[in-house]
Write a protein that holds these residues in place. Structure first.
Motif, PDB file in Angstrom:
ATOM      1  N   ALA A 274      66.402  45.587  37.627  1.00 12.76           N
ATOM      2  CA  ALA A 274      67.202  46.813  36.933  1.00 12.76           C
ATOM      3  C   ALA A 274      66.662  46.891  35.535  1.00 12.76           C
ATOM      4  O   ALA A 274      66.553  48.082  35.107  1.00 12.76           O
ATOM      5  N   ARG A 275      66.235  45.931  34.994  1.00 13.73           N
ATOM      6  CA  ARG A 275      65.801  45.925  33.559  1.00 13.73           C
ATOM      7  C   ARG A 275      64.738  46.775  33.513  1.00 13.73           C
ATOM      8  O   ARG A 275      64.371  47.579  32.833  1.00 13.73           O
ATOM      9  N   HIS A 279      67.843  49.581  33.211  1.00 16.83           N
ATOM     10  CA  HIS A 279      69.347  49.457  33.239  1.00 16.83           C
ATOM     11  C   HIS A 279      69.598  47.941  33.064  1.00 16.83           C
ATOM     12  O   HIS A 279      68.845  47.026  33.678  1.00 16.83           O
ATOM     13  N   GLU A 280      70.738  47.759  32.123  1.00 12.98           N
ATOM     14  CA  GLU A 280      71.286  46.483  31.913  1.00 12.98           C
ATOM     15  C   GLU A 280      72.316  46.198  32.759  1.00 12.98           C
ATOM     16  O   GLU A 280      73.425  46.682  32.657  1.00 12.98           O
TER      17      GLU A 280
END
Length: 434
Positions: A274-275, A279-280
């Motif tokens: 995700a990172r 995105h976190e």
């Protein structure tokens, strides 16, 4: 063992004979396939050849005995070309970063990439970060052929029920293309009746991580409820049981330690994916962080209780009951075990740190930093007891009579609540009981 096979043997090579690879190899052989199991560890190979694997999996020794004429064990790929390759090597978290160590995966692919023909499917079953098959495995294969039949087919079983679940759970199949997905599906069909083909390698990789991260999240909420109940002086067991009773929404999980080799690493792989995509994934991160605090919380409860009594920690004897990461279904797997965290927190701080488990061998208990102990003997000597496992063997109705005169007991799963909660002289604590 002789690894010179005829080119007509059409064998399936299974690389990695641990918790994932060995049950699958045995199941494939039982379904009629000629299987060559490959592992670099001589102790693993010797144990498999003797029919006594180094880990506990019900039914596996018996199955190995049945398929001995179709299952060969070696340390390298035979001279004859394989008909299929399945990679089941470990991808453990790197210390300090929690990122997957792909060393064994790279080594395995390097072993066979040059030896395949255009019709040989390659199935990656090891849990990997999203993008690994395309970014790490595929370039090595394409160096030797134009259109490799590469697929990712995640392992989804749990220790203690692996053989049954291999045959009963739907198998996710993500291929490099439709040809690769179809080849992987044909390979696994004799063992797995239901196969679900998804659109890409990355989709299949993410499915494995999402499933385990979701499990972590569900259990994490139960632990959050437990910690809130403790702070409020309430009983989380009552809160959760009453909330779930005949209520048609998803059940709230009972509190307890959340571990094992998958749940301590897969959320980090999902977080990293995700990172990298910008995105976190804060919900995933919070659940994992909370679940990792549970063993520390248990130890702190015990230390606080000892201090309140004026006990000298340096003279104390502590027994940890439950060294494997779970008790049901029983396993001897200690990867991601709460006992590891507890040992790290108590080592060199107490006079004696005893350890007991119904399944984990004493040699393993000792290697993890505990002094192996018989249960009754350890309970009779302990100033403090940490019951970490819900193994059925710990359901002892007479446990009060086995304990030292006035010990402190922390019960992770409430196994002894009925027997000890109101027993004079015993300070009983459990996760979620304020």
């Amino acid at each position: 063992m002789d690894t010179k096979l005829s080119p007509d043997d059409g064998y399936t090579a299974v690389i990695g004979l641990g918790y994932v690879g060995l049950p699958l190899a045995a199941a494939l052989a039982a379904a009629g396939s000629r299987v060559v199991g490959i592992d670099q560890d001589p102790a693993v190979r010797a144990a498999v050849e003797a029919g006594t694997p180094l880990f506990r999996e019900p039914g596996l020794p018996e199955l190995l005995a049945e398929v001995s004429d179709r299952f060969t064990v070696t340390d390298k790929l035979p001279d004859a070309r394989p008909g299929a390759v399945i990679v089941c090597v470990g991808t453990p978290p790197e210390p300090g970063t929690n990122q997957a160590d792909l060393t064994h995966l790279r080594s395995a692919v390097g072993m066979f990439a040059h030896a395949l023909d255009a019709h040989c499917p390659v199935v990656i079953r090891s849990t990997v970060p999203v993008g690994t098959c395309r970014e790490v495995v595929l370039p090595e294969l394409k160096a030797h052929q134009d259109a490799p039949l590469l697929a990712f087919c995640p392992e989804r079983t749990i220790q203690g029920r692996a053989l049954a679940e291999i045959r009963s759970l739907p198998q996710i199949i993500g291929g490099l293309d439709q040809r690769a997905a179809a080849a992987a599906s044909r390979l696994l069909a004799p063992v797995v009746p239901e196969r679900i083909t998804v659109s890409s390698l990355e989709t299949a990789e993410m499915i494995k991580l999402v499933c385990n991260s979701h499990t972590d999240l569900i259990y994490g909420f139960g632990n959050e409820v437990a910690l809130i109940a403790e702070a409020l002086g309430l009983d989380a067991s009552e809160v959760i049981a009453s909330a779930n009773l005949r209520y048609p929404r998803p059940d709230i999980a009972r509190p307890g330690f959340v571990g094992g080799s998958c749940l301590v690493k897969d959320p980090y792989m999902l977080l990293d994916a995700a990172r990298r995509a910008g995105h976190e994934a804060t919900l995933v991160a919070s659940a994992r962080a909370l679940n990792e605090r549970v063993p520390e919380h248990a130890v702190q409860q015990v230390l606080t209780a000892l201090a309140a009594r004026g006990a000298d920690l340096a003279d104390a004897t502590v027994i940890v009951c439950g060294i494997a990461y779970k008790g049901r279904p029983e396993t001897d797997d200690v990867r991601g075990s709460a006992a590891t965290s507890v040992q790290n927190l108590l080592a060199n701080r107490v006079a004696r740190l005893l350890g007991h488990d119904f399944v984990v061998a004493d040699t393993r208990v000792s290697a993890m930093g505990f002094e192996p102990s018989e249960l009754a003997d350890g309970l009779s000597k302990a100033d403090a007891v940490l019951l970490l496992s819900d193994h059925p063997g710990y359901a002892l109705p007479d446990v009060a009579g086995l304990l030292a005169s006035s010990p402190i007991v922390f019960d992770m799963w409430g196994m002894w609540e009925d027997a000890l909660a109101d027993t004079a002289g015993i300070e009983y604590m459990r996760l979620g009981r304020g």
